[in-house]
Design a protein around this motif. Sequence first.
Motif, PDB file in Angstrom:
ATOM      1  N   PHE A  14      71.343  39.921  24.247  1.00 34.96           N
ATOM      2  CA  PHE A  14      72.573  40.712  24.217  1.00 34.96           C
ATOM      3  C   PHE A  14      73.032  41.072  22.803  1.00 34.96           C
ATOM      4  N   LYS A  15      72.189  40.834  21.807  1.00 35.07           N
ATOM      5  CA  LYS A  15      72.541  41.183  20.434  1.00 35.07           C
ATOM      6  C   LYS A  15      72.765  42.700  20.320  1.00 35.07           C
ATOM      7  N   ASN A  16      73.891  43.094  19.733  1.00 37.63           N
ATOM      8  CA  ASN A  16      74.250  44.507  19.513  1.00 37.63           C
ATOM      9  C   ASN A  16      74.464  45.287  20.810  1.00 37.63           C
ATOM     10  N   MET A  25      76.288  43.358  33.243  1.00 43.08           N
ATOM     11  CA  MET A  25      75.025  42.663  33.495  1.00 43.08           C
ATOM     12  C   MET A  25      75.236  41.230  33.955  1.00 43.08           C
ATOM     13  N   LEU A  26      76.298  40.603  33.482  1.00 47.76           N
ATOM     14  CA  LEU A  26      76.558  39.225  33.886  1.00 47.76           C
ATOM     15  C   LEU A  26      77.017  39.123  35.339  1.00 47.76           C
ATOM     16  N   SER A  27      77.220  40.261  35.977  1.00 45.99           N
ATOM     17  CA  SER A  27      77.546  40.255  37.409  1.00 45.99           C
ATOM     18  C   SER A  27      76.281  40.310  38.276  1.00 45.99           C
ATOM     19  N   PHE A  28      75.115  40.520  37.639  1.00 44.10           N
ATOM     20  CA  PHE A  28      73.855  40.569  38.375  1.00 44.10           C
ATOM     21  C   PHE A  28      73.497  39.181  38.900  1.00 44.10           C
ATOM     22  N   ASP A  29      72.757  39.164  39.996  1.00 40.96           N
ATOM     23  CA  ASP A  29      72.241  37.901  40.521  1.00 40.96           C
ATOM     24  C   ASP A  29      71.151  37.358  39.588  1.00 40.96           C
ATOM     25  N   GLY A  30      70.960  36.056  39.628  1.00 44.63           N
ATOM     26  CA  GLY A  30      69.855  35.469  38.870  1.00 44.63           C
ATOM     27  C   GLY A  30      70.267  34.548  37.752  1.00 44.63           C
ATOM     28  N   THR A 104      70.450  29.325  32.997  1.00 42.45           N
ATOM     29  CA  THR A 104      69.146  29.958  33.181  1.00 42.45           C
ATOM     30  C   THR A 104      69.289  31.381  33.724  1.00 42.45           C
ATOM     31  N   PHE A 105      68.322  32.217  33.339  1.00 45.73           N
ATOM     32  CA  PHE A 105      68.292  33.622  33.739  1.00 45.73           C
ATOM     33  C   PHE A 105      66.901  33.886  34.301  1.00 45.73           C
ATOM     34  N   ASP A 106      66.821  34.220  35.585  1.00 48.52           N
ATOM     35  CA  ASP A 106      65.498  34.371  36.183  1.00 48.52           C
ATOM     36  C   ASP A 106      64.881  35.729  35.854  1.00 48.52           C
ATOM     37  N   LYS A 107      63.628  35.879  36.234  1.00 40.33           N
ATOM     38  CA  LYS A 107      62.857  37.078  35.903  1.00 40.33           C
ATOM     39  C   LYS A 107      63.518  38.340  36.449  1.00 40.33           C
ATOM     40  N   GLY A 108      64.040  38.255  37.667  1.00 40.61           N
ATOM     41  CA  GLY A 108      64.695  39.413  38.274  1.00 40.61           C
ATOM     42  C   GLY A 108      65.914  39.853  37.492  1.00 40.61           C
ATOM     43  N   PHE A 109      66.698  38.894  37.016  1.00 38.52           N
ATOM     44  CA  PHE A 109      67.882  39.213  36.228  1.00 38.52           C
ATOM     45  C   PHE A 109      67.488  39.929  34.944  1.00 38.52           C
ATOM     46  N   ILE A 110      66.464  39.407  34.252  1.00 42.12           N
ATOM     47  CA  ILE A 110      66.028  40.016  32.991  1.00 42.12           C
ATOM     48  C   ILE A 110      65.534  41.443  33.232  1.00 42.12           C
ATOM     49  N   GLU A 111      64.779  41.652  34.294  1.00 46.71           N
ATOM     50  CA  GLU A 111      64.270  42.993  34.606  1.00 46.71           C
ATOM     51  C   GLU A 111      65.421  43.971  34.844  1.00 46.71           C
ATOM     52  N   TYR A 116      68.958  48.343  32.767  1.00 48.59           N
ATOM     53  CA  TYR A 116      70.345  48.780  32.608  1.00 48.59           C
ATOM     54  C   TYR A 116      70.651  49.235  31.187  1.00 48.59           C
ATOM     55  N   ASP A 117      70.098  48.541  30.195  1.00 43.68           N
ATOM     56  CA  ASP A 117      70.424  48.857  28.799  1.00 43.68           C
ATOM     57  C   ASP A 117      69.175  48.682  27.945  1.00 43.68           C
TER      58      ASP A 117
END
Length: 211
Positions: A14-16, A25-30, A104-111, A116-117
């Motif tokens: 989330f830098k910059n 994005m923090l509302s996404f599942d994962g 933790t942030f799962d693979k789906g969340f990162i994708e 998104y950005d």
Amino acid sequence: MKYKNFIKENLFLFKNVEGDAIDDMLSFDGIAVEEYSPQEIMLSSKTSEKIGLIYKGNAIIRSGDDDVILRKLSVGDSYGAASLFDKHTYSTTVIAASSCVVITFDKGFIEKCIEYDKTVALNYISFLAKRISFLNTKIDAFTAKNTENKLYTYLCSLEKNEKNEVEIKVSLSTLSKMLAIGRASLYRSFDKLEDDGIIIKNGKKIILNEV
């Protein structure tokens, strides 16, 4: 979310990135919060793909082949990014060194975040590029032709402060195993580098002089 500000300040992805976009994005599942006891495995090739952000406690990263400590992790440090999309190529294991609380942030969340950005994707690429550079420096240290070069190259790979000072965060016994140098040779190498004015040693803190 209880951990929102901590994530915004410490997660490298989330830098910059603009605050409103992070909130979205923090509302996404994962996203999950996990607790680990001392010596419990936090990440390995057998666990699920995820990036962990340490909220409380300390952990260590060990190599899978020779059980050598590669890195120590503390509050605000992340792990798992390099193996997120191909975990079976990595033999390292992350182990809790104390009681730990990890976000933790799962693979789906990162994708979803990458989609998104684009700044998230650029941050991920930048992080992986730095890891490759770090590992290349480690390889140079392990394959150097003499013990002084091995040791100095390793020291140069460590994170430096404004005084050009580094700190060895593993025991000298562990370091000798990592560099495949006998302990006596390792001590002699430290002495030789210091005698030549290349380093100034103060316990595990070492100033690297310009050479």
